[in-house]
Design a protein around this motif. Sequence first.
Motif, PDB file in Angstrom:
ATOM      1  N   MET B   1       0.781  -1.224   0.000  1.00 50.57           N
ATOM      2  CA  MET B   1       0.000   0.000   0.000  1.00 50.57           C
ATOM      3  C   MET B   1       0.829   1.298   0.000  1.00 50.57           C
ATOM      4  O   MET B   1       0.296   2.349  -0.354  1.00 50.57           O
ATOM      5  CB  MET B   1      -0.946  -0.002   1.185  1.00 50.57           C
ATOM      6  CG  MET B   1      -2.091   0.962   0.994  1.00 50.57           C
ATOM      7  SD  MET B   1      -3.449   0.651   2.112  1.00 50.57           S
ATOM      8  CE  MET B   1      -2.714   0.839   3.700  1.00 50.57           C
ATOM      9  N   PRO B   2       2.120   1.242   0.411  1.00 46.69           N
ATOM     10  CA  PRO B   2       2.867   2.510   0.355  1.00 46.69           C
ATOM     11  C   PRO B   2       2.836   3.088  -1.049  1.00 46.69           C
ATOM     12  O   PRO B   2       2.897   2.348  -2.033  1.00 46.69           O
ATOM     13  CB  PRO B   2       4.290   2.086   0.724  1.00 46.69           C
ATOM     14  CG  PRO B   2       4.181   0.806   1.411  1.00 46.69           C
ATOM     15  CD  PRO B   2       2.945   0.142   0.890  1.00 46.69           C
ATOM     16  N   LEU B   3       2.729   4.408  -1.130  1.00 49.97           N
ATOM     17  CA  LEU B   3       2.640   5.060  -2.429  1.00 49.97           C
ATOM     18  C   LEU B   3       3.991   5.007  -3.125  1.00 49.97           C
ATOM     19  O   LEU B   3       5.025   5.232  -2.519  1.00 49.97           O
ATOM     20  CB  LEU B   3       2.203   6.515  -2.230  1.00 49.97           C
ATOM     21  CG  LEU B   3       0.803   6.657  -1.645  1.00 49.97           C
ATOM     22  CD1 LEU B   3       0.530   8.094  -1.244  1.00 49.97           C
ATOM     23  CD2 LEU B   3      -0.232   6.171  -2.621  1.00 49.97           C
ATOM     24  N   ILE B 171       0.580  15.987   2.546  1.00 50.77           N
ATOM     25  CA  ILE B 171      -0.479  14.983   2.660  1.00 50.77           C
ATOM     26  C   ILE B 171      -0.816  14.348   1.312  1.00 50.77           C
ATOM     27  O   ILE B 171      -0.973  15.041   0.308  1.00 50.77           O
ATOM     28  CB  ILE B 171      -1.756  15.619   3.244  1.00 50.77           C
ATOM     29  CG1 ILE B 171      -1.467  16.205   4.628  1.00 50.77           C
ATOM     30  CG2 ILE B 171      -2.885  14.602   3.325  1.00 50.77           C
ATOM     31  CD1 ILE B 171      -2.579  17.057   5.180  1.00 50.77           C
ATOM     32  N   ALA B 172      -0.916  13.012   1.312  1.00 54.00           N
ATOM     33  CA  ALA B 172      -1.411  12.306   0.129  1.00 54.00           C
ATOM     34  C   ALA B 172      -2.482  11.323   0.583  1.00 54.00           C
ATOM     35  O   ALA B 172      -2.423  10.793   1.689  1.00 54.00           O
ATOM     36  CB  ALA B 172      -0.280  11.563  -0.567  1.00 54.00           C
ATOM     37  N   TYR B 173      -3.478  11.106  -0.261  1.00 55.80           N
ATOM     38  CA  TYR B 173      -4.511  10.128   0.061  1.00 55.80           C
ATOM     39  C   TYR B 173      -4.056   8.742  -0.366  1.00 55.80           C
ATOM     40  O   TYR B 173      -3.153   8.590  -1.194  1.00 55.80           O
ATOM     41  CB  TYR B 173      -5.817  10.493  -0.643  1.00 55.80           C
ATOM     42  CG  TYR B 173      -6.382  11.819  -0.215  1.00 55.80           C
ATOM     43  CD1 TYR B 173      -6.791  12.026   1.095  1.00 55.80           C
ATOM     44  CD2 TYR B 173      -6.497  12.869  -1.113  1.00 55.80           C
ATOM     45  CE1 TYR B 173      -7.298  13.247   1.491  1.00 55.80           C
ATOM     46  CE2 TYR B 173      -6.995  14.099  -0.729  1.00 55.80           C
ATOM     47  CZ  TYR B 173      -7.400  14.282   0.583  1.00 55.80           C
ATOM     48  OH  TYR B 173      -7.892  15.491   0.984  1.00 55.80           O
ATOM     49  N   ALA B 174      -4.726   7.728   0.171  1.00 50.77           N
ATOM     50  CA  ALA B 174      -4.293   6.355  -0.083  1.00 50.77           C
ATOM     51  C   ALA B 174      -4.434   5.968  -1.546  1.00 50.77           C
ATOM     52  O   ALA B 174      -3.726   5.085  -2.026  1.00 50.77           O
ATOM     53  CB  ALA B 174      -5.094   5.402   0.796  1.00 50.77           C
ATOM     54  N   ARG B 181       0.951  17.342  -1.221  1.00 48.89           N
ATOM     55  CA  ARG B 181       2.303  16.842  -1.496  1.00 48.89           C
ATOM     56  C   ARG B 181       2.779  17.383  -2.840  1.00 48.89           C
ATOM     57  O   ARG B 181       2.179  17.107  -3.865  1.00 48.89           O
ATOM     58  CB  ARG B 181       2.333  15.314  -1.482  1.00 48.89           C
ATOM     59  CG  ARG B 181       3.741  14.741  -1.593  1.00 48.89           C
ATOM     60  CD  ARG B 181       3.768  13.263  -1.313  1.00 48.89           C
ATOM     61  NE  ARG B 181       3.349  12.963   0.041  1.00 48.89           N
ATOM     62  CZ  ARG B 181       3.172  11.738   0.510  1.00 48.89           C
ATOM     63  NH1 ARG B 181       3.371  10.686  -0.277  1.00 48.89           N
ATOM     64  NH2 ARG B 181       2.788  11.535   1.755  1.00 48.89           N
ATOM     65  N   PHE B 189      10.617  13.578   1.075  1.00 49.85           N
ATOM     66  CA  PHE B 189      10.033  12.367   1.672  1.00 49.85           C
ATOM     67  C   PHE B 189      10.760  11.108   1.183  1.00 49.85           C
ATOM     68  O   PHE B 189      11.090  10.211   1.969  1.00 49.85           O
ATOM     69  CB  PHE B 189       8.548  12.339   1.315  1.00 49.85           C
ATOM     70  CG  PHE B 189       7.839  11.079   1.700  1.00 49.85           C
ATOM     71  CD1 PHE B 189       8.025  10.497   2.940  1.00 49.85           C
ATOM     72  CD2 PHE B 189       6.951  10.480   0.824  1.00 49.85           C
ATOM     73  CE1 PHE B 189       7.351   9.342   3.288  1.00 49.85           C
ATOM     74  CE2 PHE B 189       6.277   9.332   1.158  1.00 49.85           C
ATOM     75  CZ  PHE B 189       6.485   8.755   2.395  1.00 49.85           C
ATOM     76  N   LYS B 193      12.968   8.298   3.252  1.00 52.89           N
ATOM     77  CA  LYS B 193      12.769   6.848   3.215  1.00 52.89           C
ATOM     78  C   LYS B 193      14.009   6.127   2.706  1.00 52.89           C
ATOM     79  O   LYS B 193      14.082   4.909   2.739  1.00 52.89           O
ATOM     80  CB  LYS B 193      11.588   6.495   2.287  1.00 52.89           C
ATOM     81  CG  LYS B 193      10.237   6.774   2.896  1.00 52.89           C
ATOM     82  CD  LYS B 193       9.141   6.115   2.076  1.00 52.89           C
ATOM     83  CE  LYS B 193       9.071   6.673   0.686  1.00 52.89           C
ATOM     84  NZ  LYS B 193       8.021   6.024  -0.133  1.00 52.89           N
ATOM     85  N   GLU B 195      14.924   6.346  -0.453  1.00 51.10           N
ATOM     86  CA  GLU B 195      14.700   6.031  -1.873  1.00 51.10           C
ATOM     87  C   GLU B 195      15.355   7.109  -2.734  1.00 51.10           C
ATOM     88  O   GLU B 195      14.682   7.916  -3.381  1.00 51.10           O
ATOM     89  CB  GLU B 195      13.199   5.956  -2.177  1.00 51.10           C
ATOM     90  CG  GLU B 195      12.449   4.923  -1.376  1.00 51.10           C
ATOM     91  CD  GLU B 195      12.714   3.503  -1.864  1.00 51.10           C
ATOM     92  OE1 GLU B 195      13.294   3.352  -2.965  1.00 51.10           O
ATOM     93  OE2 GLU B 195      12.381   2.556  -1.148  1.00 51.10           O
TER      94      GLU B 195
END
Lengths: 306, 223
Positions: B1-3, B171-174, B181, B189, B193, B195
């Motif tokens: 589920m991570p974007l 903020i980002a939605y699922a 963002r 971000f 992480k 990345e």
Amino acid sequence: MEYRRREVLGASAAGIAAAVGGCLGDSGDDGEGSIAGEELAMATTTSTEATGLLDELNAAFRERFSTRVAANADGTGAAIRSARDGNADVILVHARSQEDEFMRDGYGVNRRDLMFNDFVVVGPSDDPAGVGDTEQATAAFEAIADAEATFVSRGDESGTHTKELAIWSETGLEPGGEWYQQLGQGMGETLTNANESGAYTLSDRGTYLSRDDLDLEILLQGPIEGGPELLANPYGIMAVNPEIHDDVNYQLAMAYIGFVTSPEGQAVIEDFTANGEQLFFPEALSEDPDFQQYVPEGWQPNGSEE
Amino acid sequence: MPLDALSDPTYLRSIIRLSLTVSLVAVLVSTVLSLPIAFAVGFADFRGKRFVTAVINTGMGFPSVVVGLLVWYVLSNQGPLGTLNLIYTPEAMIISQCVLAAPVITGVALSAVESVDDAVRDAAYGVGGTRADVALITLKEARYGVITGILAGFGRAISEVGSVLIVGGNIAYADGTSKTRTLTTAIQFEVRKGEFEVALILGAVLLVLVLLVNGIVLRLGGR
């Protein structure tokens, strides 16, 4: 990937030896002399830094060994990635599943249980979703999803995010929609955001308690206050394998692990409070050897897994 | 589920769209506010003009984190404008970017106006031009400088990370749509992480966008 038993056992033995060395701290030991003045690179999670515990531990370590610690506090996912790349000597994190993968892949050695606290579900005091009436983490999350009340998620593969996803996965729900907002920021920023937006979030108790500016309330307690075991939050510490990254300072990493799991280091954790409350509970000292802390969960001495 | 910014085109598109919308609106608003000030100060002669110019030029270097912090205090629930519920919205990001971009646009436009040769103005007056005619002539002469100012303001707005992170909240939605963002906060971000490759690619996207906008504006400006 196969978990190499002999090396792990050998490394564990070395780790125990170093830990014992750290406990006894005999000053004639030349290991102690040779690390003075060096700098330990640590990758850790935001909760240890935001609460202020890290500063206490590192100050005590510095006083003892004349060695500075350069700590980079991000989420657990970031800390582990940083260690995989060889940019850290030691990691202090809180997501057992990610730690286990890190060890299985051979990057982490000499894992020790360090301390624990728990997660709490916090939210606005008027509690529109009725989380306060629930007794299980899954029920709390279901209530939030049912009410479509705003929930802010760390969304950053941190230990807290990993736990949050594990809870969602237990509920069988796939959170989505405008009420579910992923921030990609640390625990502190996430609490600030929840506080401003009147939203729910999952927080480690330590970071929540270390803040005195929040109107958010704990609506579901973790196991420390009698809440569900699913909200347990154990922290582990491990060294980066010098076999894979030969430029890591393994000796210094083991000195640090030895120190923080010694009675002296554990006392720092025990005595650490914020706003009058103890935030972390020492877990390294026990009468039993607790072999499982050194290896991935479920790993068996015969090389197989359960 | 991570974007995942690379394998999820909706997510990437949404971030790009938000970045562009916020920065373009911010630059538009700043331009509308800044140009009259630049012209007024540029044309007028008054006591303290050098002081005003100094203030504008100082604003060009205002640290973006400080701007973000101040805007946060004004917009947060306890702040004077807390009832508007603007914190952690694109509107909040537009406000902070305006505060950052406006002095840049004003400052560069002002120096462009002032650098128009006095002889040009004198000549315009000399052939019987009204005050408005002279202003128009000057504006025409100064247009490249003004466009440069607007582009510099846009550059400051879209490349800015400190204040939009504070007031927007990343903020980002699922489902991969971005609420607040932007490309810059997404880069930050991804770095957090670990990345780095994804962050680099997002950085390249940002660079191309800025290049495109500059190209389009310069083309429209007749250069």
